[in-house]
Design an enzyme around this catalytic site. Structure first.
Site, PDB file in Angstrom:
ATOM      1  CG  ASP A 149      25.332 -46.194  74.421  1.00 26.91           C
ATOM      2  OD1 ASP A 149      24.686 -45.563  73.566  1.00 26.91           O
ATOM      3  OD2 ASP A 149      24.845 -47.077  75.151  1.00 26.91           O
ATOM      4  CG  HIS A 153      29.483 -49.479  73.715  1.00 25.64           C
ATOM      5  ND1 HIS A 153      28.897 -50.655  73.272  1.00 25.64           N
ATOM      6  CD2 HIS A 153      28.800 -49.111  74.830  1.00 25.64           C
ATOM      7  CE1 HIS A 153      27.904 -50.980  74.099  1.00 25.64           C
ATOM      8  NE2 HIS A 153      27.828 -50.065  75.048  1.00 25.64           N
TER       9      HIS A 153
END
Length: 269
Positions: free
Chosen positions: A64, A210
């Site tokens: 992400d 992430h």
């Protein structure tokens, strides 16, 4: 001897009640979050996808990105150096618009790009109109940036309800969650990130990582994760590759790994 007997049984009873309480707590979570459990079914309402049922040792690394410019490129370098040719990046549209060169680099390495929405809000707190606007705004921006319309959506903060799922489905999106959460954004240490991923990984798993600046240790943990998963026989694929593996029609498949994680969490593991 009798005292030993009572102590032994007391320990067993205590352990039994502890496990029972943990299981009961997890069951309560499953009941409350039952709309969040992965379901592949032609007849079911839209559902988020946490993993894919398969016996093949396939795993999807997902990243992400919603802010910052210091972490994405080191992660891309690790993936290149380790010859990982398939992964999925969920990009928030404001970040993508501000970093077109990194988006291009992600594409050039052949990685899949999904939407991480527009504003980083909890969509379950928005009106239907606002939810639709957030998804379509991100869709337009990412399509223009990449030249390809995304059809995978990871919601900001992983937050959704049945309304969000229904609206996303109506806009042609599959909502993608995860079974294995690296918790890399908490920066607990490289070893802890590695252990969470490697120990929880399973065939058909979707792993949450992430590439935002908040995750300061991901690029250090990633090479070790890749090596150890390969040692266990895993191949890396995109989320779309996993979905093609599912092949489940007219039957319900519940996310057992997610349920087990709730039990582990309740038991303090």
């Amino acid at each position: 001897m009798n005292n030993f007997f009572y102590v032994l049984n007391g320990k067993k009873i205590k352990r039994f009640f502890f496990v029972f309480a943990a299981a009961l707590f997890a069951a309560g979570i499953v009941y409350v979050e039952q709309s969040h459990i992965t379901v592949f079914s032609e007849e079911s309402s839209p559902a988020a996808i946490y993993s894919v049922p398969t016996e093949k040792k396939l795993i999807a690394l997902t990243f992400d990105i919603s802010w910052g410019d210091k972490r994405a490129e080191p992660i891309l370098k690790v993936l290149k150096d380790k010859n990982v040719q398939k992964a999925t990046f969920f990009i928030s549209s404001p970040w993508g618009k501000s970093h077109p060169e990194i988006v291009k680099a992600i594409q050039e390495q052949g990685f899949e790009i999904g939407s991480h929405g527009h504003k980083h809000d909890n969509y379950s707190e928005l009106t239907d109109e606002e939810i639709s606007k957030q998804i379509t705004t991100a869709h337009s921006i990412l399509t223009e940036l990449t030249g390809k319309a995304p059809n995978l959506l990871r919601l900001p903060n992983g937050d959704f309800d049945k309304r969000v799922l229904s609206i996303a489905d109506g806009l042609g999106y599959k909502v993608i969650q995860w079974d294995t959460d690296s918790q890399d954004w908490q920066n607990k240490g490289v070893d802890k990130i590695v252990n969470r991923v490697v120990n929880k990984a399973h065939p058909g798993d979707i792993v949450l990582l992430h590439a935002s600046d908040s995750a300061k240790q991901t690029h250090e943990a990633l090479p070790i994760i890749i090596d150890q998963l390969r040692q266990k026989g895993y191949d890396f694929v995109t989320v779309t590759d996993l979905l093609q593996e599912a092949g489940v029609k007219g039957s319900e498949v519940r996310d057992q790994a997610w349920i087990q994680e709730q039990i582990d969490t309740a038991a303090g593991m």
